[in-house]
Design a protein around this motif. Structure first.
Motif, PDB file in Angstrom:
ATOM      1  N   ILE A 128      50.833  -9.595  -2.675  1.00  0.00           N
ATOM      2  CA  ILE A 128      49.500  -9.504  -3.295  1.00  0.00           C
ATOM      3  C   ILE A 128      49.643  -9.041  -4.655  1.00  0.00           C
ATOM      4  O   ILE A 128      50.382  -7.790  -4.672  1.00  0.00           O
ATOM      5  N   ASN A 129      49.565  -9.663  -5.735  1.00  0.00           N
ATOM      6  CA  ASN A 129      49.674  -8.958  -7.142  1.00  0.00           C
ATOM      7  C   ASN A 129      48.388  -8.816  -7.835  1.00  0.00           C
ATOM      8  O   ASN A 129      47.583  -9.776  -7.845  1.00  0.00           O
ATOM      9  N   PRO A 130      48.198  -7.897  -8.492  1.00  0.00           N
ATOM     10  CA  PRO A 130      47.196  -7.783  -9.376  1.00  0.00           C
ATOM     11  C   PRO A 130      47.168  -9.079 -10.612  1.00  0.00           C
ATOM     12  O   PRO A 130      48.582  -9.068 -10.917  1.00  0.00           O
ATOM     13  N   ILE A 131      46.038  -9.632 -10.846  1.00  0.00           N
ATOM     14  CA  ILE A 131      46.043 -10.236 -12.078  1.00  0.00           C
ATOM     15  C   ILE A 131      46.356  -9.323 -13.283  1.00  0.00           C
ATOM     16  O   ILE A 131      46.073  -8.280 -13.354  1.00  0.00           O
ATOM     17  N   GLU A 132      47.335  -9.766 -14.338  1.00  0.00           N
ATOM     18  CA  GLU A 132      47.736  -8.849 -15.088  1.00  0.00           C
ATOM     19  C   GLU A 132      46.809  -8.409 -16.358  1.00  0.00           C
ATOM     20  O   GLU A 132      46.970  -7.143 -16.881  1.00  0.00           O
ATOM     21  N   LYS A 133      46.075  -9.200 -16.871  1.00  0.00           N
ATOM     22  CA  LYS A 133      45.043  -8.818 -17.822  1.00  0.00           C
ATOM     23  C   LYS A 133      43.701  -9.633 -17.450  1.00  0.00           C
ATOM     24  O   LYS A 133      43.424 -10.743 -17.235  1.00  0.00           O
ATOM     25  N   ILE A 153      35.195  -1.498 -11.933  1.00  0.00           N
ATOM     26  CA  ILE A 153      35.814  -0.907 -10.893  1.00  0.00           C
ATOM     27  C   ILE A 153      36.544  -1.669  -9.727  1.00  0.00           C
ATOM     28  O   ILE A 153      37.755  -1.209  -9.500  1.00  0.00           O
ATOM     29  N   PRO A 154      36.212  -2.844  -9.271  1.00  0.00           N
ATOM     30  CA  PRO A 154      37.113  -3.440  -8.370  1.00  0.00           C
ATOM     31  C   PRO A 154      38.342  -3.998  -9.176  1.00  0.00           C
ATOM     32  O   PRO A 154      39.291  -4.277  -8.508  1.00  0.00           O
ATOM     33  N   ALA A 155      38.236  -4.134 -10.323  1.00  0.00           N
ATOM     34  CA  ALA A 155      39.537  -4.753 -11.100  1.00  0.00           C
ATOM     35  C   ALA A 155      40.632  -3.444 -10.920  1.00  0.00           C
ATOM     36  O   ALA A 155      41.754  -3.600 -10.945  1.00  0.00           O
ATOM     37  N   LYS A 156      39.811  -2.304 -11.505  1.00  0.00           N
ATOM     38  CA  LYS A 156      40.658  -0.980 -11.415  1.00  0.00           C
ATOM     39  C   LYS A 156      41.191  -0.788  -9.978  1.00  0.00           C
ATOM     40  O   LYS A 156      42.342  -0.406  -9.771  1.00  0.00           O
ATOM     41  N   VAL A 157      40.333  -0.798  -8.944  1.00  0.00           N
ATOM     42  CA  VAL A 157      40.876  -0.509  -7.685  1.00  0.00           C
ATOM     43  C   VAL A 157      42.098  -1.561  -7.372  1.00  0.00           C
ATOM     44  O   VAL A 157      43.133  -1.267  -6.386  1.00  0.00           O
ATOM     45  N   ALA A 158      41.928  -2.984  -7.698  1.00  0.00           N
ATOM     46  CA  ALA A 158      42.999  -3.957  -7.537  1.00  0.00           C
ATOM     47  C   ALA A 158      44.336  -3.489  -8.416  1.00  0.00           C
ATOM     48  O   ALA A 158      45.088  -4.099  -8.342  1.00  0.00           O
ATOM     49  N   LYS A 159      44.280  -2.703  -9.255  1.00  0.00           N
ATOM     50  CA  LYS A 159      45.490  -2.056 -10.135  1.00  0.00           C
ATOM     51  C   LYS A 159      45.651  -2.990 -11.213  1.00  0.00           C
ATOM     52  O   LYS A 159      46.843  -3.090 -11.559  1.00  0.00           O
ATOM     53  N   VAL A 160      44.656  -3.854 -11.877  1.00  0.00           N
ATOM     54  CA  VAL A 160      44.765  -4.667 -12.901  1.00  0.00           C
ATOM     55  C   VAL A 160      45.218  -3.813 -14.120  1.00  0.00           C
ATOM     56  O   VAL A 160      44.662  -2.734 -14.308  1.00  0.00           O
ATOM     57  N   PRO A 161      46.549  -4.125 -14.448  1.00  0.00           N
ATOM     58  CA  PRO A 161      47.018  -3.122 -15.557  1.00  0.00           C
ATOM     59  C   PRO A 161      46.315  -2.941 -16.827  1.00  0.00           C
ATOM     60  O   PRO A 161      46.459  -2.014 -17.783  1.00  0.00           O
ATOM     61  N   GLU A 162      45.611  -4.084 -17.404  1.00  0.00           N
ATOM     62  CA  GLU A 162      45.052  -4.270 -18.723  1.00  0.00           C
ATOM     63  C   GLU A 162      43.636  -4.855 -18.504  1.00  0.00           C
ATOM     64  O   GLU A 162      43.280  -5.889 -18.386  1.00  0.00           O
ATOM     65  N   LYS A 200      41.593 -13.836 -16.595  1.00  0.00           N
ATOM     66  CA  LYS A 200      40.309 -13.982 -15.962  1.00  0.00           C
ATOM     67  C   LYS A 200      39.304 -13.337 -16.779  1.00  0.00           C
ATOM     68  O   LYS A 200      39.471 -12.300 -17.266  1.00  0.00           O
ATOM     69  N   ILE A 201      38.117 -13.799 -17.002  1.00  0.00           N
ATOM     70  CA  ILE A 201      36.988 -13.350 -17.390  1.00  0.00           C
ATOM     71  C   ILE A 201      36.026 -13.107 -16.379  1.00  0.00           C
ATOM     72  O   ILE A 201      35.456 -14.187 -15.709  1.00  0.00           O
ATOM     73  N   VAL A 202      35.244 -12.092 -16.341  1.00  0.00           N
ATOM     74  CA  VAL A 202      34.130 -11.809 -15.293  1.00  0.00           C
ATOM     75  C   VAL A 202      32.866 -11.086 -16.178  1.00  0.00           C
ATOM     76  O   VAL A 202      33.060 -10.788 -17.244  1.00  0.00           O
ATOM     77  N   GLY A 203      31.787 -11.170 -15.561  1.00  0.00           N
ATOM     78  CA  GLY A 203      30.503 -10.595 -16.266  1.00  0.00           C
ATOM     79  C   GLY A 203      29.633 -11.414 -16.599  1.00  0.00           C
ATOM     80  O   GLY A 203      30.076 -12.710 -17.053  1.00  0.00           O
ATOM     81  N   SER A 236      34.482  -8.707  -5.455  1.00  0.00           N
ATOM     82  CA  SER A 236      35.340  -7.639  -4.886  1.00  0.00           C
ATOM     83  C   SER A 236      36.731  -7.733  -5.423  1.00  0.00           C
ATOM     84  O   SER A 236      37.209  -8.380  -6.317  1.00  0.00           O
ATOM     85  N   VAL A 237      37.413  -6.694  -4.786  1.00  0.00           N
ATOM     86  CA  VAL A 237      38.947  -6.509  -4.933  1.00  0.00           C
ATOM     87  C   VAL A 237      39.413  -7.812  -5.236  1.00  0.00           C
ATOM     88  O   VAL A 237      40.488  -7.977  -5.785  1.00  0.00           O
ATOM     89  N   ASP A 238      39.454  -8.541  -4.247  1.00  0.00           N
ATOM     90  CA  ASP A 238      39.833 -10.004  -4.020  1.00  0.00           C
ATOM     91  C   ASP A 238      39.729 -10.972  -5.148  1.00  0.00           C
ATOM     92  O   ASP A 238      40.781 -11.773  -5.373  1.00  0.00           O
ATOM     93  N   ASP A 239      38.901 -10.611  -5.994  1.00  0.00           N
ATOM     94  CA  ASP A 239      38.804 -11.379  -7.292  1.00  0.00           C
ATOM     95  C   ASP A 239      39.969 -11.062  -8.400  1.00  0.00           C
ATOM     96  O   ASP A 239      39.847 -11.755  -9.211  1.00  0.00           O
ATOM     97  N   PHE A 240      40.408  -9.877  -8.100  1.00  0.00           N
ATOM     98  CA  PHE A 240      41.275  -9.625  -9.233  1.00  0.00           C
ATOM     99  C   PHE A 240      42.910  -9.496  -8.748  1.00  0.00           C
ATOM    100  O   PHE A 240      43.534  -8.755  -9.367  1.00  0.00           O
TER     101      PHE A 240
END
Lengths: 426, 426
Positions: free
Chosen positions: A116-121, A142-151, A204-207, A379-383
């Motif tokens: 399992i890897n975070p989406i990079e951006k 926050i979920p992106a951050k918890v998923a460790k998305v680097p950017e 990926k774009i959210v919001g 959720s974190v799964d989305d990132f």
């Protein structure tokens, strides 16, 4: 006046399940032109659109770290504390969702699993205008951050002074956004999708966003990922005779004040509660600052449904698949296992939806319009995304060699069979 | 002839990253008309389209249990055993993906978590025509079955005799499909999206299809869920000087025989391997039954890239984000942690992609066209959805009461604040 519907088991659900929808006029052509323009002209196009659509002069598009820090320092201390408490709770809840990849090597010479890897951006779109929702920043970042998305790149349209509001920037700082850009509308989606001189391309774009943002997201979907198509916000309250009609009405109005198209539905086994909640609705409505919006929402999309049994109420709830579900009955946990389709469930008399909107920690980005039948809260799964991996030794491959060849031959894919055969030739 | 590209660190990746794409002519209008027709006329429209598009007379659309059993009995024993072995391995791998919801109640008076429920109804589209892939049935149905989806509907176009091929029905039986319908194209997607007299409405559709199927899926997306937009299939092979060029060429051709648009790319640190793999490609190509397809794929979309270092090769691989990645180097596990974007990874000299296409157990439905940067292989996760739940006691709510009110006031949502206030009045 809000309708009270008497439901009998076996009745048609049509009048109950009908929902308001955002109307998507066909603005594909307009939005496509904006996407193309940004793809071709980059920052120049973005600066032009800031002037054209938001009446804002923006020579630089990125908001500097210094500006973000100043905005954070300017917001009042009380709200700063609230934001930080919300951050803490949301972060804590989403940490429970972190998953590790698995590995399996039960059989000799075989190792398999997923990684399992975070989406990079990732890009986060935050609307501007008069309705400023810092909670939306926390919930999406926050979920992106918890998923460790680097950017993590946040975009939001500038106001007339060419700035993003302090409370949005403060929320961005607290939640750990990496970069902020003053761009909005379809042009912001274009910038994130293709990249420009100053705005990085994301995957990926959210919001949330208005119809231009939603249409642009639909058009770029596939090339990059998007979160979901949000419909009007909605609440369903299941109540028995023990519920307090004052609370019910207040919770229905909290939903109704969002939008004229928002819908608040009460399903109750008690005629008494139905009648009293209706009275309370109109009583509490009088003094609301957003009375006009809330009233139109209640009149057009509000419903009160009386059922003979709790099972009937649950049946309707599962068919509706509400975004928010309050279970306001004596023993709310007793029916939790029967709830099959819902975004976020609020149990008992003291768990109003507003708690989850802001700071209990669950995400408030939820499936609307019945999409809880097939989709999940943010959720974190989305990132993150998965990769499978497989390792076989020559001996392990030898054991299944004939099966692979047999399968390939049945699918008439000779080169597939060859790719195994060559490994055992000579 | 396939190109050999010498890559130097810092070179533009453009010539390397360019990819073939399915061309999506604009057939939206045609497909929309079919969707509307099926929505309005149900089974009657489906029977008409079976005649019109598949030249098949189908009075009944559902395939009976008896027909399915007969088909299963008719396939040869060897293939039956292979199918059952594949089923066993795929089921076992996907069982590792089953997740339980979580619960957290660290704080007094607070219980929160998520609940994971299967999607209640899922449709699986399986193409007909000359390319019959029972493996596709297993790969799409088994994860849904493992996720405990209660109703799995398989649809596939009838052949001229008005039947679905035996090997497809046999795979459907083995993998545990609940119902099978003889319908194809956009009309099958319509039937599953809206429901007809005989075909149940589902909440999610998975499975590959031609341009009509893909366009229909894109149009219904949002109302129901779909899996992903699949591009041409592709393999990237990372090889060092230890790799066997015969194996490399065989694996590239296994990919190339799928489709003229399929792409096979070799990245190697060894010029010797590059040259030999190229020779082998043309040698092995000669005798393939699907030579014409494979040759066009290799000529137009095949690439051989030589890099100075393994790190450069990994860098390109992560940028390409291939659907299938073979790591054919001496110590393949040593670089696994550096692979950020890939669908399915095959490690070492004895793990050809064909193994994963059929029966190692990993799924062969994978993100194509670089979408591995933001999406995942098909898995059990695709057939479940989450609901959050929250319970607060009155005391727990009291502790955060002022924060919720403060947050709501900052967002100018008065009714949100009220919904908490009313619980502490009187």
């Amino acid at each position: 006046m809000i309708k009270i519907i008497n439901y009998k088991h076996g009745n048609s659900l049509k009048p109950i399940l009908s929902r308001s929808q955002f109307s998507y006029d066909n603005i594909n052509k307009k939005v496509k032109a904006i996407l193309e323009d940004v793809k071709k002209n980059g920052d120049k196009a973005l600066i032009k659109y800031n002037k054209e659509f938001d009446n804002a002069d923006t020579k630089t598009l990125e908001v500097s770290k210094k500006e973000i820090d100043s905005a954070y320092n300017r917001i009042d201390n009380k709200f700063k504390k609230t934001l930080n408490l919300a951050y803490k709770n949301i972060e804590k809840f989403h940490r429970m969702q972190i998953r590790n990849g698995f590995i399996t090597n039960e059989e000799n010479g075989i190792v398999m699993g997923d990684i399992i890897n975070p989406i990079e951006k990732v890009g986060v779109y935050i609307p501007g205008g008069t309705a400023l929702y810092p909670s939306t920043v926390l919930m999406n970042v926050i979920p992106a951050k918890v998923a460790k998305v680097p950017e993590i790149i946040l975009v939001s349209p500038p106001n007339k002074s060419g700035k993003i509001n302090d409370i949005i920037l403060a929320a961005a700082k607290i939640s750990g956004v990496d970069k902020v850009f003053k761009i909005g509308g379809a042009q912001a989606i274009a910038a994130l999708s293709y990249g420009t001189e100053s705005v990085p391309k994301v995957y990926k774009i959210v919001g949330p966003g208005n119809i231009f943002v939603a249409t642009a997201k639909r058009l770029v979907y596939g090339e990059i990922a998007i979160d979901m198509f949000a419909g009007p916000s909605e609440i369903l309250i299941l109540a028995d005779e023990n519920a307090n009609p004052i609370h019910i009405a207040a919770d229905m109005l909290a939903q109704a004040e969002h939008d004229k198209l928002a819908s608040s539905v009460l399903i109750t086994t008690s005629e008494n509660i139905a009648v009293k909640a209706k009275e309370e609705l109109y009583k509490q409505l009088k003094n609301l600052s957003r009375k006009e919006i809330a009233e139109e929402s209640i009149e057009n999309n509000g419903k009160i449904i009386i059922t003979k049994s709790l099972d009937d109420a649950i049946f309707i709830s599962n068919e509706l698949a509400p975004e928010h579900l309050e279970i306001n009955i004596k023993e709310p946990f007793s029916i939790l296992s029967k709830i099959k389709n819902a975004g976020s469930i609020f149990l008992g008399a003291n768990t109003p939806e507003a708690l989850g909107d802001y700071l209990s920690g669950t995400n408030h980005v939820l499936p609307t319009s019945g999409t809880a039948k097939f989709s999940s809260p943010l959720s974190v799964d989305d990132f993150v995304k998965k990769s499978y991996y497989t390792f076989y030794t020559k001996e392990a491959l030898h054991k299944v060699k004939d099966n692979i060849i047999n399968f390939a031959e049945n699918e008439k894919l000779e080169a597939h069979a060859n790719s195994v055969r060559v490994r055992f030739e000579k």
